[in-house]
Design a protein around this motif. Structure first.
Motif, PDB file in Angstrom:
ATOM      1  N   LEU A 172      -8.355   5.099  -2.972  1.00  0.00           N
ATOM      2  CA  LEU A 172      -9.541   5.776  -2.441  1.00  0.00           C
ATOM      3  C   LEU A 172      -9.936   6.928  -3.365  1.00  0.00           C
ATOM      4  O   LEU A 172      -9.065   7.611  -3.917  1.00  0.00           O
ATOM      5  CB  LEU A 172      -9.272   6.307  -1.025  1.00  0.00           C
ATOM      6  N   PRO A 173     -11.234   7.160  -3.536  1.00  0.00           N
ATOM      7  CA  PRO A 173     -11.698   8.173  -4.496  1.00  0.00           C
ATOM      8  C   PRO A 173     -11.031   9.545  -4.381  1.00  0.00           C
ATOM      9  O   PRO A 173     -10.657  10.120  -5.394  1.00  0.00           O
ATOM     10  CB  PRO A 173     -13.201   8.262  -4.207  1.00  0.00           C
ATOM     11  N   ASP A 174     -10.852  10.059  -3.178  1.00  0.00           N
ATOM     12  CA  ASP A 174     -10.251  11.395  -3.015  1.00  0.00           C
ATOM     13  C   ASP A 174      -8.787  11.449  -3.430  1.00  0.00           C
ATOM     14  O   ASP A 174      -8.202  12.528  -3.533  1.00  0.00           O
ATOM     15  CB  ASP A 174     -10.366  11.870  -1.561  1.00  0.00           C
ATOM     16  N   ALA A 216      -4.005   3.775  -0.983  1.00  0.00           N
ATOM     17  CA  ALA A 216      -3.970   2.904  -2.162  1.00  0.00           C
ATOM     18  C   ALA A 216      -3.423   1.558  -1.729  1.00  0.00           C
ATOM     19  O   ALA A 216      -2.555   1.488  -0.865  1.00  0.00           O
ATOM     20  CB  ALA A 216      -3.089   3.505  -3.249  1.00  0.00           C
ATOM     21  N   ARG A 217      -3.942   0.490  -2.372  1.00  0.00           N
ATOM     22  CA  ARG A 217      -3.446  -0.830  -2.001  1.00  0.00           C
ATOM     23  C   ARG A 217      -3.615  -1.795  -3.159  1.00  0.00           C
ATOM     24  O   ARG A 217      -4.350  -1.558  -4.112  1.00  0.00           O
ATOM     25  CB  ARG A 217      -4.141  -1.360  -0.753  1.00  0.00           C
ATOM     26  N   LYS A 232      -3.722  10.934  -8.768  1.00  0.00           N
ATOM     27  CA  LYS A 232      -2.542  11.571  -8.183  1.00  0.00           C
ATOM     28  C   LYS A 232      -1.291  10.705  -8.315  1.00  0.00           C
ATOM     29  O   LYS A 232      -0.266  11.005  -7.728  1.00  0.00           O
ATOM     30  CB  LYS A 232      -2.807  11.902  -6.712  1.00  0.00           C
ATOM     31  N   GLY A 233      -1.393   9.598  -9.058  1.00  0.00           N
ATOM     32  CA  GLY A 233      -0.216   8.761  -9.308  1.00  0.00           C
ATOM     33  C   GLY A 233      -0.010   7.607  -8.348  1.00  0.00           C
ATOM     34  O   GLY A 233       0.974   6.878  -8.475  1.00  0.00           O
ATOM     35  N   TYR A 234      -0.908   7.411  -7.390  1.00  0.00           N
ATOM     36  CA  TYR A 234      -0.709   6.329  -6.416  1.00  0.00           C
ATOM     37  C   TYR A 234      -0.869   4.948  -7.050  1.00  0.00           C
ATOM     38  O   TYR A 234      -0.095   4.029  -6.762  1.00  0.00           O
ATOM     39  CB  TYR A 234      -1.652   6.475  -5.223  1.00  0.00           C
ATOM     40  N   GLY A 266       0.802  -1.207   0.000  1.00  0.00           N
ATOM     41  CA  GLY A 266       0.000   0.000   0.000  1.00  0.00           C
ATOM     42  C   GLY A 266       0.836   1.258   0.000  1.00  0.00           C
ATOM     43  O   GLY A 266       2.060   1.220   0.147  1.00  0.00           O
ATOM     44  N   VAL A 267       0.132   2.375  -0.186  1.00  0.00           N
ATOM     45  CA  VAL A 267       0.736   3.701  -0.134  1.00  0.00           C
ATOM     46  C   VAL A 267      -0.022   4.490   0.922  1.00  0.00           C
ATOM     47  O   VAL A 267      -1.261   4.520   0.917  1.00  0.00           O
ATOM     48  CB  VAL A 267       0.651   4.415  -1.502  1.00  0.00           C
ATOM     49  N   TYR A 268       0.723   5.097   1.811  1.00  0.00           N
ATOM     50  CA  TYR A 268       0.138   5.945   2.853  1.00  0.00           C
ATOM     51  C   TYR A 268       0.292   7.408   2.482  1.00  0.00           C
ATOM     52  O   TYR A 268       1.301   7.809   1.922  1.00  0.00           O
ATOM     53  CB  TYR A 268       0.832   5.706   4.202  1.00  0.00           C
ATOM     54  N   PHE A 269      -0.708   8.187   2.816  1.00  0.00           N
ATOM     55  CA  PHE A 269      -0.634   9.642   2.747  1.00  0.00           C
ATOM     56  C   PHE A 269      -0.740  10.060   4.202  1.00  0.00           C
ATOM     57  O   PHE A 269      -1.791   9.913   4.820  1.00  0.00           O
ATOM     58  CB  PHE A 269      -1.798  10.209   1.924  1.00  0.00           C
ATOM     59  N   GLY A 270       0.381  10.512   4.775  1.00  0.00           N
ATOM     60  CA  GLY A 270       0.425  10.714   6.228  1.00  0.00           C
ATOM     61  C   GLY A 270       0.300   9.338   6.861  1.00  0.00           C
ATOM     62  O   GLY A 270       1.033   8.423   6.516  1.00  0.00           O
ATOM     63  N   ASP A 271      -0.668   9.166   7.770  1.00  0.00           N
ATOM     64  CA  ASP A 271      -0.850   7.843   8.369  1.00  0.00           C
ATOM     65  C   ASP A 271      -2.093   7.134   7.831  1.00  0.00           C
ATOM     66  O   ASP A 271      -2.577   6.175   8.407  1.00  0.00           O
ATOM     67  CB  ASP A 271      -0.895   7.947   9.901  1.00  0.00           C
TER      68      ASP A 271
END
Length: 157
Positions: free
Chosen positions: A89-91, A59-60, A95-97, A50-55
């Motif tokens: 996730l939709p939001d 994306a997974r 964004k490249g994730y 997965g990819v975290y944005f902050g905590d």
């Protein structure tokens, strides 16, 4: 981009993160059942990335290595990766994730097979995935897409 792909630990914190994906109505891509079936706390061999944005997990995907003896897609026959349940996730879409997750999978240098979601073919095309020649017995109603690293081509029956 400043964020990196991480192997997700199989634990209850990750399970809570996965529930956020399911709330967006994408049950067919939910890894919740997979996670519950594989629940070994902090399993280091998790197939989930997965990819975290902050905590926050935004994306997974799951990535499974398939043994060469089961390879019916690539020539020469070899181990390959099966990429499942790629979801952003939709939001956080656009964004490249998702691209970052696919590039991470490609970094292993193995061929990749995936079964894309409906209406996602543009994304997979941009990632250089192509349709396989449909084989009724092998594909059983799926429409898999594949990515060939250098020196690998389609298996012909």
């Amino acid at each position: 981009m400043g964020v990196k792909v991480e192997r997700l630990k199989v634990n209850f914190k990750t399970l809570e993160e996965f529930k956020k994906f399911k709330e967006y109505g994408i049950q067919e891509l939910s890894m919740l059942e997979d996670l519950e079936a594989n629940m070994v706390d902090n399993d280091s061999e998790s197939p989930f990335y997965g990819v975290y944005f902050g905590d926050k997990l935004v994306a997974r995907m799951s990535l499974y290595q398939i043994n060469a003896k089961f390879d019916r897609y690539f020539y020469p026959p070899q181990n390959y990766l099966e990429l499942w349940k790629l979801e952003v996730l939709p939001d956080y879409q656009g964004k490249g994730y998702g691209k970052q997750l696919v590039e991470f999978a490609k970094s292993f240098g193995l061929p990749i097979k995936t079964n894309p979601r409906v209406k996602s073919s543009d994304f997979w095309e941009k990632m250089n995935f192509t349709n396989v020649e449909y084989d009724m017995e092998r594909d059983r109603g799926e429409n898999p897409l594949v990515w060939y690293p250098e020196g690998v081509e389609a298996q012909h029956s």
